[in-house]
Write an enzyme that holds these catalytic residues in place. Structure first.
Site, PDB file in Angstrom:
ATOM      1  N   GLY A  68       0.763  -1.249   0.000  1.00 37.17           N
ATOM      2  CA  GLY A  68       0.000   0.000   0.000  1.00 37.17           C
ATOM      3  C   GLY A  68       0.791   1.296   0.000  1.00 37.17           C
ATOM      4  N   ASP A 111      -5.018   1.833  10.698  1.00 36.08           N
ATOM      5  CA  ASP A 111      -6.432   1.578  10.979  1.00 36.08           C
ATOM      6  C   ASP A 111      -6.527   1.164  12.456  1.00 36.08           C
ATOM      7  OD1 ASP A 111      -9.113   0.865  10.721  1.00 36.08           O
ATOM      8  OD2 ASP A 111      -8.786  -0.812   9.394  1.00 36.08           O
ATOM      9  N   THR A 112      -6.496  -0.124  12.761  1.00 34.95           N
ATOM     10  CA  THR A 112      -6.545  -0.551  14.169  1.00 34.95           C
ATOM     11  C   THR A 112      -5.207  -0.320  14.872  1.00 34.95           C
ATOM     12  OG1 THR A 112      -5.814  -2.791  13.634  1.00 34.95           O
ATOM     13  CG2 THR A 112      -8.204  -2.379  13.616  1.00 34.95           C
TER      14      THR A 112
HETATM   15  P1  IMP Z   1      -4.266  -2.041  10.853  1.00 31.02           P
HETATM   16  O1  IMP Z   1      -3.375  -3.158  11.277  1.00 31.02           O
HETATM   17  O2  IMP Z   1      -5.714  -2.322  11.241  1.00 31.02           O
HETATM   18  O3  IMP Z   1      -3.833  -0.678  11.331  1.00 31.02           O
HETATM   19  O4  IMP Z   1      -4.325  -2.070   9.285  1.00 31.02           O
HETATM   20  C1  IMP Z   1      -3.384  -1.507   8.499  1.00 31.02           C
HETATM   21  C2  IMP Z   1      -3.499  -2.056   7.095  1.00 31.02           C
HETATM   22  O5  IMP Z   1      -4.848  -2.345   6.713  1.00 31.02           O
HETATM   23  C3  IMP Z   1      -3.036  -1.007   6.118  1.00 31.02           C
HETATM   24  O6  IMP Z   1      -1.653  -1.081   5.893  1.00 31.02           O
HETATM   25  C4  IMP Z   1      -3.851  -1.344   4.892  1.00 31.02           C
HETATM   26  O7  IMP Z   1      -3.186  -2.332   4.141  1.00 31.02           O
HETATM   27  C5  IMP Z   1      -5.121  -1.935   5.404  1.00 31.02           C
HETATM   28  N1  IMP Z   1      -6.225  -0.945   5.456  1.00 31.02           N
HETATM   29  C6  IMP Z   1      -6.855  -0.478   6.545  1.00 31.02           C
HETATM   30  N2  IMP Z   1      -7.829   0.389   6.219  1.00 31.02           N
HETATM   31  C7  IMP Z   1      -7.793   0.498   4.870  1.00 31.02           C
HETATM   32  C8  IMP Z   1      -8.587   1.256   3.912  1.00 31.02           C
HETATM   33  O8  IMP Z   1      -9.492   2.041   4.237  1.00 31.02           O
HETATM   34  N3  IMP Z   1      -8.249   1.069   2.611  1.00 31.02           N
HETATM   35  C9  IMP Z   1      -7.264   0.227   2.201  1.00 31.02           C
HETATM   36  N4  IMP Z   1      -6.515  -0.485   3.049  1.00 31.02           N
HETATM   37  C10 IMP Z   1      -6.777  -0.363   4.383  1.00 31.02           C
END
Ligand code: IMP
Length: 175
Positions: free
Chosen positions: A42, A101-102
Site C-alpha cells: 500500500g 487503521d486498528t
Molecule cells: P491495521 O493493522 O488495522 O492498522 O491495518 C493496516 C493495514 O490495513 C493497512 O496497511 C492497509 O493495508 C489496510 N487498510 C486499513 N484500512 C484500509 C482502507 O481504508 N483502505 C485500504 N486499506 C486499508
C-alpha cells in the site's frame, strides 16, 4: 467499477506530502542519513513521492506484511511476508505506511524492525483512522486523519483494485 467519490484530491495529497517531506527533512537534518522502510504494497506511491521530496540523504528498503485476507475484513493476525533485505543496524529508520487503521500492523512492524537494532525508529502514515484504533502506537508523521470508511487509491486497494487511482476515494465494501 464506477470512479469512487473523491475524499482527498490529488492536489491536496501532493501539497501535504510536500509538507511532510519538509518536516521530516528538518527533523533529521542533524542525523546524517535515514532509511525509509516502505510497507508493501500500500505505501509504494506515498513512498515514491515522499522520498523524492526529501532533502536529506536517504536509502529505501521494503518490508511486506499481510493483515487483511481479501476485501476489507481483517484476518486478525499480522504475518511477516518479507523482511528488510539491507542492514539497518544503527541506522535511523522511518517506517512509511499507507494507513493506520486498528494499529496492529504498525505495532507489529515496529517490533520486527526493533529486532534489527536500528539507531531509532519513527513512523509516517499518509492516513490515520483514529476512531478505529485498538492498540496504542506512535505515529510521528500523519498526512490526514479520516473517518471510519474504506478508502482506495494512491496505493491503497480494495481486494487489489484501485491502487493506481491518483486520488483517495471512498468505496462501500461489499463484504
Ligand atoms: P491495521 O493493522 O488495522 O492498522 O491495518 C493496516 C493495514 O490495513 C493497512 O496497511 C492497509 O493495508 C489496510 N487498510 C486499513 N484500512 C484500509 C482502507 O481504508 N483502505 C485500504 N486499506 C486499508
Amino acid at each position: 467499477m464506477n470512479q469512487p467519490p473523491v475524499l482527498i484530491s490529488e492536489q491536496d495529497i501532493q501539497a501535504r506530502v510536500a509538507e511532510l517531506a519538509a518536516q521530516i527533512s528538518a527533523d533529521y537534518s542533524d542525523k546524517g542519513d535515514i532509511v525509509l522502510v516502505g510497507v508493501l504494497k500500500g505505501s509504494f506511491i506515498f513512498l515514491a513521492d515522499l522520498s523524492r521530496r526529501l532533502t536529506i540523504p536517504r536509502t529505501i528498503e521494503f518490508i511486506a506484511v499481510s493483515s487483511y485476507a481479501t476485501g476489507s475484513i481483517s484476518s486478525g493476525a499480522v504475518r511477516l511476508v518479507m523482511d528488510v533485505r539491507g542492514n539497518i543496524e544503527n541506522r535511523h529508520v522511518l517506517i512509511v505506511e499507507d494507513i493506520v487503521d486498528t494499529g496492529h500492523t504498525l505495532k507489529y512492524l515496529i517490533g520486527i524492525l526493533e529486532s534489527h537494532h536500528p539507531a531509532s525508529i519513527k513512523t509516517a502514515a499518509l492516513l490515520h483512522k483514529p476512531e478505529r484504533a485498538e492498540v496504542e502506537v506512535p505515529i510521528d508523521y500523519i498526512g490526514f486523519g479520516i473517518g471510519d470508511e474504506w478508502v482506495v487509491g494512491y496505493g491503497l486497494d480494495y481486494a487489489e483494485h484501485e491502487r493506481t487511482l491518483p486520488y483517495i476515494g471512498i468505496i462501500e465494501p461489499t463484504d
